[in-house]
Design a protein around this motif. Sequence first.
Motif, PDB file in Angstrom:
ATOM      1  N   SER A 115      -1.524  -3.706   7.384  1.00  0.00           N
ATOM      2  CA  SER A 115      -1.632  -4.776   6.388  1.00  0.00           C
ATOM      3  C   SER A 115      -1.009  -4.369   5.064  1.00  0.00           C
TER       4      SER A 115
ATOM      5  N   LYS B 195       1.577  -2.590   4.705  1.00  0.00           N
ATOM      6  CA  LYS B 195       3.029  -2.747   4.836  1.00  0.00           C
ATOM      7  C   LYS B 195       3.412  -4.224   4.808  1.00  0.00           C
ATOM      8  N   ARG B 196       2.719  -5.009   5.614  1.00  0.00           N
ATOM      9  CA  ARG B 196       2.911  -6.458   5.639  1.00  0.00           C
ATOM     10  C   ARG B 196       1.829  -7.053   6.523  1.00  0.00           C
ATOM     11  N   VAL B 197       1.086  -8.002   5.983  1.00  0.00           N
ATOM     12  CA  VAL B 197      -0.037  -8.573   6.731  1.00  0.00           C
ATOM     13  C   VAL B 197       0.433  -9.140   8.065  1.00  0.00           C
ATOM     14  N   GLY B 198       1.590  -9.759   8.049  1.00  0.00           N
ATOM     15  CA  GLY B 198       2.124 -10.357   9.264  1.00  0.00           C
ATOM     16  C   GLY B 198       2.571  -9.342  10.298  1.00  0.00           C
ATOM     17  N   ALA B 199       2.675  -8.065   9.886  1.00  0.00           N
ATOM     18  CA  ALA B 199       3.117  -7.029  10.828  1.00  0.00           C
ATOM     19  C   ALA B 199       2.019  -6.661  11.823  1.00  0.00           C
TER      20      ALA B 199
ATOM     21  N   ASN C 145      -1.096   2.247   0.611  1.00  0.00           N
ATOM     22  CA  ASN C 145      -0.503   1.840  -0.662  1.00  0.00           C
ATOM     23  C   ASN C 145      -0.263   3.044  -1.575  1.00  0.00           C
TER      24      ASN C 145
ATOM     25  N   THR D 165       3.061   5.943   8.892  1.00  0.00           N
ATOM     26  CA  THR D 165       1.897   5.068   9.040  1.00  0.00           C
ATOM     27  C   THR D 165       0.889   5.664  10.028  1.00  0.00           C
TER      28      THR D 165
END
Length: 333
Positions: free
Chosen positions: A290, A292-296, A155, A253
């Motif tokens: 997470s 970036k996007r939890v679903g990723a 973040n 990342t």
Amino acid sequence: MHELQFLIIAVIVLALLFDFINGFHDTANAIATSVSTRALRPRTAIIMAAFLNFIGAMYSTGVAKTIGGDIVKSANHIDEHIIVAALIGAIVWNLFTWWIAMPSSSSHALVGGIIGAVLVSTGAIGLNFWGIGKIVLSLILSPVIAIIFGFIVMNIFFLLFGKYRPSSLNNKFKRLQIITAATMAFSHGSNDAQKSMGIITLALLSGGYIDVFEVPYYVKILAATAMACGTAIGGWKIIKTVGGKIFKLQPVTGFAADLNSSIVIFSATLLSLPVSTTHVVSGSIMGVGSAKRVGAVRWGTAQQMLMAWVLTIPCTAIVGALVYYLMCFVFGL
């Protein structure tokens, strides 16, 4: 050959085999991110990791003293038979999890093997529950810390570099990732290789070959070399799991994950605490993903890893206990 000498040699050989397997089993910890983002060619990454694992292994012996001195109450409660059984338990588990391409903790495996063999040999009275609690707590908390700090670090990166074009940013971080891959390899060696150093030194102490628990220099050289050789082979199955099946990494990342993992692992080394480098790296990737996007994050893979994490100590304790029982039957202990 005297039985004690034979057992000491067996311990040294098995400990170095454990270190060797740990090297190729855990190669993914150091290079999976840089290989998956193509910051480094696989062979280049492995050679670099092997060299820096060796250097890291020579750094200190604090973790070795924790492994060798904090699981059992004293050298009187452990002998070479127990250590052999513990090492076999850890080796069997490492090979099994490598075969099914599941990242697992060599640290958990070794601790579990020792606990199981000691319980059968001397009973719970031989175990140092305060020391075991400290070790287990560090093994449990380290991946949790890695997830949290991975999330925070990523973040921060978003805040600092969010205005840059992704392609330009990734090109820059692809070069920087070589540095974090190097620090990750050094950190891995500084923590993981010390575990076998501690086991060999404990065997030498219980056998009367040394008077105090101080890791001899030749033990450091042997353990560092074994891990470096194992790393040079490379555990490609687990590299694929760590590098691509948890979260699709990009250079930025991957850099964040390696940076976070290096800090967590090396901090543990400075505190003389053994941690699972496998779980720290995996936790860092989960935290970064997470952010970036939890679903990723592929949480199905994470659940499988969590299962291996939970099962490692009890399973290796059982194997260590069974091996000790078998040794009692064969050698009439």
